[in-house]
Write a protein that holds these residues in place. Structure first.
Motif, PDB file in Angstrom:
ATOM      1  N   ARG A  56      41.966  88.216 -17.984  1.00  0.00           N
ATOM      2  CA  ARG A  56      43.177  88.643 -18.063  1.00  0.00           C
ATOM      3  C   ARG A  56      43.361  89.875 -18.989  1.00  0.00           C
ATOM      4  O   ARG A  56      43.875  90.635 -18.619  1.00  0.00           O
ATOM      5  CB  ARG A  56      43.990  87.454 -18.827  1.00  0.00           C
ATOM      6  CG  ARG A  56      45.348  87.947 -19.099  1.00  0.00           C
ATOM      7  CD  ARG A  56      46.542  86.804 -19.376  1.00  0.00           C
ATOM      8  NE  ARG A  56      46.373  85.751 -18.549  1.00  0.00           N
ATOM      9  CZ  ARG A  56      46.398  84.301 -19.021  1.00  0.00           C
ATOM     10  NH1 ARG A  56      46.158  84.024 -19.980  1.00  0.00           N
ATOM     11  NH2 ARG A  56      46.213  83.250 -17.938  1.00  0.00           N
ATOM     12  N   TYR A  57      42.707  90.012 -19.900  1.00  0.00           N
ATOM     13  CA  TYR A  57      42.557  91.270 -20.803  1.00  0.00           C
ATOM     14  C   TYR A  57      42.041  92.538 -19.838  1.00  0.00           C
ATOM     15  O   TYR A  57      42.523  93.573 -20.223  1.00  0.00           O
ATOM     16  CB  TYR A  57      41.653  91.163 -22.156  1.00  0.00           C
ATOM     17  CG  TYR A  57      41.678  92.216 -22.898  1.00  0.00           C
ATOM     18  CD1 TYR A  57      42.779  92.359 -23.642  1.00  0.00           C
ATOM     19  CD2 TYR A  57      40.682  93.301 -23.013  1.00  0.00           C
ATOM     20  CE1 TYR A  57      42.737  93.633 -24.693  1.00  0.00           C
ATOM     21  CE2 TYR A  57      40.491  94.374 -23.722  1.00  0.00           C
ATOM     22  CZ  TYR A  57      41.828  94.667 -24.587  1.00  0.00           C
ATOM     23  OH  TYR A  57      41.722  95.511 -25.207  1.00  0.00           O
ATOM     24  N   ARG A  58      41.263  92.099 -19.159  1.00  0.00           N
ATOM     25  CA  ARG A  58      40.615  93.379 -18.366  1.00  0.00           C
ATOM     26  C   ARG A  58      41.641  93.844 -17.309  1.00  0.00           C
ATOM     27  O   ARG A  58      41.784  94.911 -16.862  1.00  0.00           O
ATOM     28  CB  ARG A  58      39.045  92.944 -17.660  1.00  0.00           C
ATOM     29  CG  ARG A  58      38.003  93.132 -18.565  1.00  0.00           C
ATOM     30  CD  ARG A  58      36.888  92.998 -17.822  1.00  0.00           C
ATOM     31  NE  ARG A  58      36.669  91.627 -17.200  1.00  0.00           N
ATOM     32  CZ  ARG A  58      35.927  90.431 -17.731  1.00  0.00           C
ATOM     33  NH1 ARG A  58      35.313  90.679 -18.861  1.00  0.00           N
ATOM     34  NH2 ARG A  58      36.001  89.609 -16.961  1.00  0.00           N
ATOM     35  N   GLN A  59      42.363  92.877 -16.788  1.00  0.00           N
ATOM     36  CA  GLN A  59      43.229  93.224 -15.662  1.00  0.00           C
ATOM     37  C   GLN A  59      44.476  93.887 -16.168  1.00  0.00           C
ATOM     38  O   GLN A  59      45.148  94.413 -15.612  1.00  0.00           O
ATOM     39  CB  GLN A  59      43.616  91.888 -14.731  1.00  0.00           C
ATOM     40  CG  GLN A  59      42.364  91.349 -14.021  1.00  0.00           C
ATOM     41  CD  GLN A  59      42.599  90.009 -13.346  1.00  0.00           C
ATOM     42  OE1 GLN A  59      43.741  89.326 -13.614  1.00  0.00           O
ATOM     43  NE2 GLN A  59      41.846  89.530 -12.579  1.00  0.00           N
ATOM     44  N   THR A  60      45.105  93.141 -17.474  1.00  0.00           N
ATOM     45  CA  THR A  60      46.476  93.466 -17.801  1.00  0.00           C
ATOM     46  C   THR A  60      46.629  94.170 -19.067  1.00  0.00           C
ATOM     47  O   THR A  60      47.308  94.554 -19.492  1.00  0.00           O
ATOM     48  CB  THR A  60      47.420  92.219 -17.999  1.00  0.00           C
ATOM     49  OG1 THR A  60      46.883  91.336 -18.974  1.00  0.00           O
ATOM     50  CG2 THR A  60      47.231  91.329 -16.543  1.00  0.00           C
ATOM     51  N   GLY A  61      45.452  94.114 -19.899  1.00  0.00           N
ATOM     52  CA  GLY A  61      45.353  94.625 -21.269  1.00  0.00           C
ATOM     53  C   GLY A  61      45.930  93.867 -22.328  1.00  0.00           C
ATOM     54  O   GLY A  61      46.077  94.159 -23.468  1.00  0.00           O
ATOM     55  N   SER A  62      46.232  92.634 -22.116  1.00  0.00           N
ATOM     56  CA  SER A  62      46.942  91.800 -22.750  1.00  0.00           C
ATOM     57  C   SER A  62      46.355  90.325 -22.609  1.00  0.00           C
ATOM     58  O   SER A  62      45.817  89.989 -21.648  1.00  0.00           O
ATOM     59  CB  SER A  62      48.290  91.509 -22.660  1.00  0.00           C
ATOM     60  OG  SER A  62      48.850  90.602 -23.397  1.00  0.00           O
ATOM     61  N   ARG A  66      50.920  83.639 -19.844  1.00  0.00           N
ATOM     62  CA  ARG A  66      51.876  83.737 -18.844  1.00  0.00           C
ATOM     63  C   ARG A  66      53.027  82.710 -19.013  1.00  0.00           C
ATOM     64  O   ARG A  66      52.741  81.769 -19.815  1.00  0.00           O
ATOM     65  CB  ARG A  66      51.258  83.546 -17.318  1.00  0.00           C
ATOM     66  CG  ARG A  66      50.331  84.798 -16.959  1.00  0.00           C
ATOM     67  CD  ARG A  66      49.894  84.736 -15.424  1.00  0.00           C
ATOM     68  NE  ARG A  66      48.945  85.420 -15.297  1.00  0.00           N
ATOM     69  CZ  ARG A  66      47.639  85.140 -14.484  1.00  0.00           C
ATOM     70  NH1 ARG A  66      47.483  83.904 -14.472  1.00  0.00           N
ATOM     71  NH2 ARG A  66      46.778  85.785 -14.449  1.00  0.00           N
TER      72      ARG A  66
END
Length: 162
Positions: A56-62, A66
């Protein structure tokens, strides 16, 4: 004293997401070069959680979770008039039959969704004269073939016992 054989005791179900602080520490350790498995072990979380948080961090930066829960739009509300019309037109229509008719119109729903819709609308499939239901065996009249041969003399004469 009984040892636990290395299993950690965690609740069976989690009711809310773990804190962002813990998520950030786990992801930070993974970004620093530690494997997801060792970071999960060090922070006491599941390996799958460490993997998902890193992804999730690699995809969204957070690492923030959800949105949980929410309200699903009711698909059949838009087709209420059609459903009521079909039930009034065919009184012996079954839930599966109604589901199939909706499917023919391009509305893909489950049997349970149809049942929930009818329940919310106050529509019931009652047993009545137009929709005969299954009765008990005691209330059914005997058929002529059974009524002719039924009697105490016949069963004892043939040597049959009840």
């Amino acid at each position: 004293m009984i040892q636990d054989a290395g299993w950690s005791r965690r609740p069976a179900s989690m009711t809310r997401p773990l804190s962002n602080d813990l998520r950030e520490r786990v992801v930070g350790a993974v970004l620093a070069g530690e494997s997801c498995r060792s970071a999960a072990s060090r922070f006491g979380v599941a390996v799958s959680s460490a993997v998902k948080w890193s992804q999730r961090y690699r995809q969204t930066g957070s690492v923030a979770p959800r949105k949980m829960g929410g309200h699903r739009k009711r698909v059949l509300d838009a087709h209420r008039d059609f459903i009521i019309e079909r039930i009034n037109a065919i009184p012996h229509l079954t839930l599966h039959g109604l589901k199939d008719e909706l499917g023919a119109r391009g509305i893909k729903v489950s049997h349970h969704a149809v049942w929930l819709f009818l329940r919310r609308e106050g529509l019931r499939f009652k047993k009545n004269s137009s929709r005969p239901g299954a009765g008990t065996r005691r209330r059914r009249p005997q058929t002529a073939a059974l009524a002719i041969g039924a009697g105490p003399d016949r069963s004892t004469a043939a040597g049959l016992h009840r």
